[in-house]
Design an enzyme around this catalytic site. Structure first.
Site, PDB file in Angstrom:
ATOM      1  N   LEU A  42       0.861  -1.199   0.000  1.00 36.79           N
ATOM      2  CA  LEU A  42       0.000   0.000   0.000  1.00 36.79           C
ATOM      3  C   LEU A  42       0.887   1.235   0.000  1.00 36.79           C
ATOM      4  O   LEU A  42       1.792   1.338   0.827  1.00 36.79           O
ATOM      5  CB  LEU A  42      -0.864   0.025   1.275  1.00 36.79           C
ATOM      6  CG  LEU A  42      -1.884  -1.109   1.452  1.00 36.79           C
ATOM      7  CD1 LEU A  42      -2.413  -1.108   2.888  1.00 36.79           C
ATOM      8  CD2 LEU A  42      -3.048  -0.956   0.467  1.00 36.79           C
ATOM      9  N   HIS A  43       0.650   2.142  -0.928  1.00 35.23           N
ATOM     10  CA  HIS A  43       1.421   3.391  -0.899  1.00 35.23           C
ATOM     11  C   HIS A  43       0.681   4.587  -1.488  1.00 35.23           C
ATOM     12  O   HIS A  43       1.186   5.712  -1.419  1.00 35.23           O
ATOM     13  CB  HIS A  43       2.758   3.219  -1.641  1.00 35.23           C
ATOM     14  CG  HIS A  43       2.596   3.182  -3.134  1.00 35.23           C
ATOM     15  ND1 HIS A  43       2.241   2.030  -3.795  1.00 35.23           N
ATOM     16  CD2 HIS A  43       2.712   4.140  -4.081  1.00 35.23           C
ATOM     17  CE1 HIS A  43       2.162   2.284  -5.097  1.00 35.23           C
ATOM     18  NE2 HIS A  43       2.432   3.560  -5.298  1.00 35.23           N
ATOM     19  N   ARG A  44      -0.514   4.371  -2.061  1.00 32.08           N
ATOM     20  CA  ARG A  44      -1.218   5.510  -2.681  1.00 32.08           C
ATOM     21  C   ARG A  44      -1.584   6.542  -1.615  1.00 32.08           C
ATOM     22  O   ARG A  44      -2.097   6.182  -0.552  1.00 32.08           O
ATOM     23  CB  ARG A  44      -2.532   5.061  -3.321  1.00 32.08           C
ATOM     24  CG  ARG A  44      -2.396   4.161  -4.472  1.00 32.08           C
ATOM     25  CD  ARG A  44      -2.343   4.867  -5.806  1.00 32.08           C
ATOM     26  NE  ARG A  44      -1.778   3.915  -6.731  1.00 32.08           N
ATOM     27  CZ  ARG A  44      -0.776   4.155  -7.562  1.00 32.08           C
ATOM     28  NH1 ARG A  44      -0.270   5.360  -7.650  1.00 32.08           N
ATOM     29  NH2 ARG A  44      -0.302   3.223  -8.338  1.00 32.08           N
ATOM     30  N   ARG A  74       6.810   6.058   2.082  1.00 34.29           N
ATOM     31  CA  ARG A  74       5.701   6.989   2.322  1.00 34.29           C
ATOM     32  C   ARG A  74       4.735   6.406   3.370  1.00 34.29           C
ATOM     33  O   ARG A  74       4.265   7.102   4.271  1.00 34.29           O
ATOM     34  CB  ARG A  74       4.957   7.200   0.993  1.00 34.29           C
ATOM     35  CG  ARG A  74       3.742   8.042   1.108  1.00 34.29           C
ATOM     36  CD  ARG A  74       3.009   8.168  -0.241  1.00 34.29           C
ATOM     37  NE  ARG A  74       2.217   9.358  -0.184  1.00 34.29           N
ATOM     38  CZ  ARG A  74       2.458  10.456  -0.873  1.00 34.29           C
ATOM     39  NH1 ARG A  74       3.427  10.511  -1.736  1.00 34.29           N
ATOM     40  NH2 ARG A  74       1.704  11.514  -0.711  1.00 34.29           N
ATOM     41  N   ASP A 133      -2.456  -1.514  -3.769  1.00 36.05           N
ATOM     42  CA  ASP A 133      -3.010  -0.367  -4.496  1.00 36.05           C
ATOM     43  C   ASP A 133      -2.045   0.035  -5.616  1.00 36.05           C
ATOM     44  O   ASP A 133      -2.149   1.120  -6.177  1.00 36.05           O
ATOM     45  CB  ASP A 133      -3.307   0.809  -3.563  1.00 36.05           C
ATOM     46  CG  ASP A 133      -2.096   1.269  -2.767  1.00 36.05           C
ATOM     47  OD1 ASP A 133      -0.961   0.833  -3.074  1.00 36.05           O
ATOM     48  OD2 ASP A 133      -2.284   2.067  -1.823  1.00 36.05           O
TER      49      ASP A 133
END
Ligand code: UD1
Length: 362
Positions: free
Chosen positions: A205-207, A240, A284
């Protein structure tokens, strides 16, 4: 010898540039020049991919680093413009949809130099995604649009792009996978974590839409904790996401969950070994939606839209809303998930088609 600039800036660019670099370096009509903008700079987000994909040190490194969108875009444009003026190429090849893609396209086109966009035509139709803006801008001004799938061709035609600018070449990511498949298969990452083949789920997950907001991220973390009681999870954490988990006091919840294995971001070969052995992937990412379709692995995409709809209509990918994560995982575990098929030209030979096309244009 025609100079061909190959631009790579962020993690998902490296596996798109590598097969093309290796293909073009064998040609006698061109000289590929590898340019790294430095958008991603952590060794685990950059150097590891150069090693795994057999890429040499970049010929030029712009050293841009992180910043706001405007800062990052502006810095790449300024630095790349200097290179373009000193060594104008026959073609600049940009890939994907990151800020470096758009910035280099703008710099080259303002100097009236030809640009080819690899992975053109993808549209999520969600203009709150920075990548969607990058895709739109890049495709409007690039001269040559190499697309991965028929939906991309249709998007471009619907936007009024002349058909002769569009060439469907297939999905370059899978060239990278086939290039190192033997090494991926020999790498035993799941076993080293005490996990059995098809006995775990892989999470990425990084969005910004999933990880920046505290409440959204907290709900996702809780879903992961619940899911991990049914199947162990491996979660390599993007910088992030790590920052946001720490800022919102959520990291400990994951660390304390006995069935969740957290790690730093992994290189390409280790990561693909984890994909290959997984029962399912929750992500994502854009590229992972494609890799799982290619490998026939159930993919749960935690997004409201996808710019890669062919992975849903033909492949193993499904969009999963925040309240559907747990039920979707159960569906996979109950064997209730589509098996899918591989789209046309997703075959490991995309770099050959690109080289043939480019040879006729220099
Ligand atoms: C970028 C791309 C996204 C892609 C993703 C893959 C854009 C708009 N987004 O998002 O499409 O899916 O890369 O990773 O181009 N950071 C580090 N080390 C690094 C790189 C980043 O610590 O090597 C941290 C920095 O705090 C940075 C943050 O991660 O501010 C975000 O990096 P950035 O490149 O702006 O965007 P990504 O979220 O990585």
């Amino acid at each position: 010898m025609s100079l061909i600039h190959l631009i790579a800036g962020a993690r998902p660019n490296f596996m798109k540039i590598a097969p093309l670099y290796h293909r073009l370096v064998r040609e006698d009509w061109c000289e590929p020049v590898l340019i790294h903008t430095g958008q991603h700079y952590d060794p685990s987000m950059s150097d590891a991919f150069f090693q795994d994909l057999g890429l040499p040190q970049p010929d030029m490194h712009l050293g841009i680093g992180s910043g706001s969108h405007a800062e990052q875009t502006g810095k790449v444009m300024t630095a790349y413009e200097k290179i373009l003026m000193d060594h104008p190429p026959a073609w600049t090849v940009v890939v994907g949809d990151v800020n470096s893609t758009m910035a280099c396209t703008l710099a080259a086109k303002k100097l009236c130099l030809p640009v080819a966009h690899l992975e053109a035509g993808l549209r999520s139709r969600d203009r709150t995604m920075p990548e969607e803006i990058n895709r739109l801008v890049t495709d409007v001004i690039a001269d040559l649009l190499w697309t991965p799938s028929p939906d991309a061709d249709e998007n471009l035609l619907a936007e009024g792009v002349a058909p002769e600018r569009i060439v469907r070449v297939g999905n370059i990511m899978l060239d990278s996978f086939e290039m190192v498949r033997d090494q991926v298969e020999a790498e035993r990452v799941p076993e080293s974590l005490g996990l059995s083949k098809k006995g775990y789920g892989l999470v990425t997950l990084h969005r910004p839409s999933n990880v920046d907001d505290a409440e959204t991220l907290a709900a996702l973390v809780e879903s992961l904790v619940v899911v991990s009681t049914d199947i162990p999870l491996v979660f390599p954490i993007h910088p992030r996401t790590r920052k946001s988990l720490q800022a919102h006091g959520l990291e400990s919840r994951l660390i304390e969950a006995p069935n969740i294995h957290l790690s730093e971001p992994m290189g390409y070969i280790r990561f693909m070994s984890l994909v290959l052995g997984s029962r399912l992937v929750l992500t994502d990412s854009g590229g992972i939606q494609e890799e799982t379709t290619y490998l026939g692995i159930p993919c749960l995409t935690r997004r409201d839209t996808t710019e890669r709809p062919i992975t849903v209509t033909e492949g193993t990918n499904r969009l999963v809303m925040p309240n559907e994560v747990e039920s979707s995982v159960r569906q996979v575990l109950n064997g209730d998930w589509p098996t899918g098929s591989r789209p046309e030209f997703w075959d490991g030979h995309t770099a050959d088609r690109i080289a043939a096309d480019l040879a006729g244009r220099v």
